[in-house]
Design an enzyme around this catalytic site. Structure first.
Site, short mmCIF file in Angstrom:
data_model
loop_
_atom_site.label_atom_id
_atom_site.label_comp_id
_atom_site.label_asym_id
_atom_site.label_seq_id
_atom_site.Cartn_x
_atom_site.Cartn_y
_atom_site.Cartn_z
N CYS A 1 0.86 -1.05 0.00
CA CYS A 1 -0.03 0.08 0.11
C CYS A 1 0.99 1.27 -0.02
O CYS A 1 1.78 1.15 0.84
CB CYS A 1 -0.82 -0.04 1.31
SG CYS A 1 -1.75 1.49 1.44
N ASP B 1 -0.23 -6.10 0.13
CA ASP B 1 -1.45 -6.43 -0.48
C ASP B 1 -0.99 -7.92 -1.15
O ASP B 1 -0.12 -7.70 -1.81
CB ASP B 1 -1.93 -5.40 -1.52
CG ASP B 1 -2.38 -4.22 -0.37
OD1 ASP B 1 -2.97 -4.32 0.38
OD2 ASP B 1 -2.08 -3.04 -0.96
#
Length: 164
Positions: free
Chosen positions: A55, A62
């Site tokens: 992120c 992620d």
């Protein structure tokens, strides 16, 4: 009868016993070879279930599955170089939507395929999953029309989310 593979002499990753993993985004890792069947339309599909990126705001990881499908023209992407390239996103900060567009743009520049689509299906964080889809069809060809149709209908029957 199998035809001899052309254009493989310049591949540096495939068959190398000294694979180096890059942890920062690096499109120069991508390599191509010649399509032995440029007279035929056919799909090549890669499923990459271990894609990770960070992120850009929080630095949290992620995780997602990336689906890359394309109809080659003269060049094709070599799969080990694609694996190393996708791995290079590991410490790269970028939103899911941006990552899918960057991947598509890099593969477009590399291969100039007739058609290509990239679909990311990310695991939920904060109770929401994000599944960006991007595609491209060569302008002025039937693939441009195909891209418009596939974009319009790409997720008409979304899967039941029970496995993420």
């Amino acid at each position: 009868m199998m035809t001899e593979r052309k254009g493989v002499e310049n591949l540096s990753h495939l068959g190398s016993e000294d694979t180096k993993y890059t942890f920062e985004y690096d499109p120069t890792l991508l390599e191509t070879f010649e399509n032995n069947h440029p007279n035929r339309d056919y799909f090549v599909k890669f499923n990459c279930p271990e894609f990770t990126t960070l992120c850009p705001k929080t630095g949290q990881p992620d995780f997602g599955t990336i689906y890359i499908s394309y109809i080659p023209d003269e060049k094709m992407v070599e799969s080990k170089s694609l694996k190393l390239y996708l791995f290079s996103f590991r410490n790269h900060g970028g939103f899911h939507e941006d990552a899918m567009n960057v991947i598509l743009n890099d593969l477009l520049e590399l291969m100039d395929p007739r058609y290509i689509e990239v679909w990311g299906k990310f695991t939920p964080r904060g109770g929401i999953s994000i599944d960006p889809y991007v595609n491209y069809g060569k302008p002025g060809t039937k693939y441009e029309d195909m891209a418009a149709q596939r974009l319009m209908y790409h997720d008409m029957y979304p899967e039941k989310i029970d496995n993420r």
